[in-house]
Design a protein around this motif. Structure first.
Motif, short mmCIF file in Angstrom:
data_model
loop_
_atom_site.label_atom_id
_atom_site.label_comp_id
_atom_site.label_asym_id
_atom_site.label_seq_id
_atom_site.Cartn_x
_atom_site.Cartn_y
_atom_site.Cartn_z
N LEU A 63 1.05 -1.32 0.09
CA LEU A 63 0.14 0.05 0.21
C LEU A 63 0.86 1.28 -0.08
O LEU A 63 0.72 2.26 -0.76
CB LEU A 63 -0.95 -0.12 1.26
CG LEU A 63 -1.90 1.09 1.51
CD1 LEU A 63 -3.30 0.68 2.13
CD2 LEU A 63 -1.22 2.29 2.38
N ALA A 64 1.79 1.17 0.80
CA ALA A 64 2.67 2.49 1.07
C ALA A 64 3.50 2.84 -0.28
O ALA A 64 3.47 4.01 -0.78
CB ALA A 64 3.78 2.36 2.27
N ALA A 65 3.61 1.56 -1.03
CA ALA A 65 4.59 1.72 -2.34
C ALA A 65 3.76 2.41 -3.32
O ALA A 65 4.33 3.11 -4.34
CB ALA A 65 5.24 0.30 -2.75
N PRO A 69 3.98 10.66 -1.06
CA PRO A 69 4.02 11.51 0.14
C PRO A 69 3.06 12.63 0.21
O PRO A 69 2.54 12.94 -1.15
CB PRO A 69 5.56 12.12 0.16
CG PRO A 69 6.27 11.19 -0.66
CD PRO A 69 5.26 10.51 -1.88
N LEU A 70 2.63 12.85 1.19
CA LEU A 70 1.47 13.95 1.32
C LEU A 70 2.06 15.26 2.04
O LEU A 70 2.66 15.21 3.08
CB LEU A 70 0.36 13.39 2.32
CG LEU A 70 -0.17 12.06 2.04
CD1 LEU A 70 -1.07 11.58 3.10
CD2 LEU A 70 -1.00 12.07 0.68
N ALA A 153 4.48 14.14 4.93
CA ALA A 153 4.11 12.98 5.67
C ALA A 153 4.81 11.81 4.61
O ALA A 153 4.16 11.75 3.44
CB ALA A 153 2.59 12.71 5.94
N ASP A 154 5.79 11.46 4.68
CA ASP A 154 6.45 10.48 3.69
C ASP A 154 6.61 8.88 4.26
O ASP A 154 7.14 8.26 3.49
CB ASP A 154 7.93 10.95 3.33
CG ASP A 154 8.82 11.08 4.60
OD1 ASP A 154 8.54 10.55 5.64
OD2 ASP A 154 10.04 11.49 4.31
N ARG A 155 5.98 8.68 5.20
CA ARG A 155 6.07 7.25 5.76
C ARG A 155 4.69 6.95 6.63
O ARG A 155 4.22 7.57 7.37
CB ARG A 155 7.08 6.96 6.35
CG ARG A 155 7.42 7.64 7.80
CD ARG A 155 8.99 7.70 8.19
NE ARG A 155 9.87 8.22 7.04
CZ ARG A 155 10.83 7.70 6.31
NH1 ARG A 155 11.15 6.40 6.74
NH2 ARG A 155 11.53 8.51 5.62
N VAL A 156 3.99 5.84 6.50
CA VAL A 156 3.29 5.37 7.56
C VAL A 156 3.88 4.40 8.31
O VAL A 156 4.56 3.76 8.18
CB VAL A 156 2.08 4.40 6.50
CG1 VAL A 156 1.10 3.73 7.69
CG2 VAL A 156 1.35 5.29 5.54
N THR A 177 7.91 0.65 9.69
CA THR A 177 7.78 1.93 8.85
C THR A 177 7.70 1.58 7.58
O THR A 177 8.42 0.85 6.95
CB THR A 177 9.06 2.88 9.42
OG1 THR A 177 8.77 3.11 10.81
CG2 THR A 177 8.65 4.07 8.56
N TYR A 178 6.90 2.29 6.75
CA TYR A 178 6.58 2.10 5.39
C TYR A 178 6.75 3.51 4.69
O TYR A 178 5.72 4.05 4.71
CB TYR A 178 5.17 1.48 5.07
CG TYR A 178 4.89 0.24 5.98
CD1 TYR A 178 5.40 -1.06 5.82
CD2 TYR A 178 4.27 0.41 7.37
CE1 TYR A 178 5.37 -2.08 6.54
CE2 TYR A 178 4.21 -0.74 8.09
CZ TYR A 178 4.88 -2.22 7.70
OH TYR A 178 4.60 -3.13 8.63
N PRO A 179 7.75 3.50 4.04
CA PRO A 179 7.84 4.71 3.09
C PRO A 179 6.67 4.82 2.06
O PRO A 179 6.33 4.04 1.18
CB PRO A 179 9.23 4.67 2.25
CG PRO A 179 9.97 3.69 3.15
CD PRO A 179 8.81 2.79 3.49
#
Length: 188
Positions: A63-65, A69-70, A153-156, A177-179
């Motif tokens: 999902l993160a991939a 980023p927000l 925000a660059d990681r979940v 942590t997921y970039p």
């Protein structure tokens, strides 16, 4: 294990927020407010409760991939029923809602309501509704115009909530942590 996915604002944004809420601690009724610890402040994307961690790890990685980023900022003020005081989130909200929806789906959540916010305090259950309404009005008057710096925000993070016990706030431990690495597509 109580797990959830969240975005963590950078220390500069949290310091700015801490300075803005300092006067709120002197409001009438503030003695019955339990403020969140600065190191525990986050923007929740999804609660997973006692879900198995391994499927979440696989799902959050993919999902993160796929998500970019927000650009976000903390702004405004409000309160939820039940006595939570919060500040809101502005910025790439369409993308934030999409990210939150995707993270929630990993845990089987089907509801569609999501209000991005950062919880600041919880009001004592013994506070009367009248005092709570007065406190909320004062809180919104003082913090309603707050508009913090923009941050990326660059990681979940997959966080685990550790109960703190009697009178001690929960602690949040980062499990993974997921970039966010997807293509950019900002909605401003």
């Amino acid at each position: 294990m109580r797990l959830f996915a969240a975005l963590l604002p950078p220390p500069e944004a949290l310091d700015e927020l801490a300075a803005a809420i300092r006067p709120l601690r002197r409001l009438p009724g503030a003695d019955d407010v339990r403020w969140t610890r600065p190191e525990g402040r986050h923007v929740t994307l999804a609660f997973y409760g006692d879900a198995e961690q391994e499927p979440l790890v696989r799902g959050l990685t993919a999902l993160a991939a796929a998500h970019a980023p927000l650009r976000l900022s903390l702004a405004g003020a409000g309160g939820f029923r039940g006595g939570t005081l919060w500040t809101g989130v502005r910025g790439d909200l369409t993308a934030l809602h999409a990210l939150a929806g995707a993270t929630r789906a990993l845990g089987g959540a089907t509801e569609h309501s999501y209000r991005p916010h950062l919880s600041l305090a919880r009001v004592s259950r013994r506070m009367s509704p009248r005092v709570y309404e007065e406190l909320l009005t004062s809180y919104e008057d003082l913090l309603g115009a707050f508009s913090g710096r923009t941050w990326t925000a660059d990681r979940v993070r997959l966080l685990r909530s550790v109960p703190g016990g009697h009178g001690i706030a929960n602690q949040y431990v980062t499990e993974a942590t997921y970039p966010l690495a997807g293509p950019a597509g900002r909605d401003g």
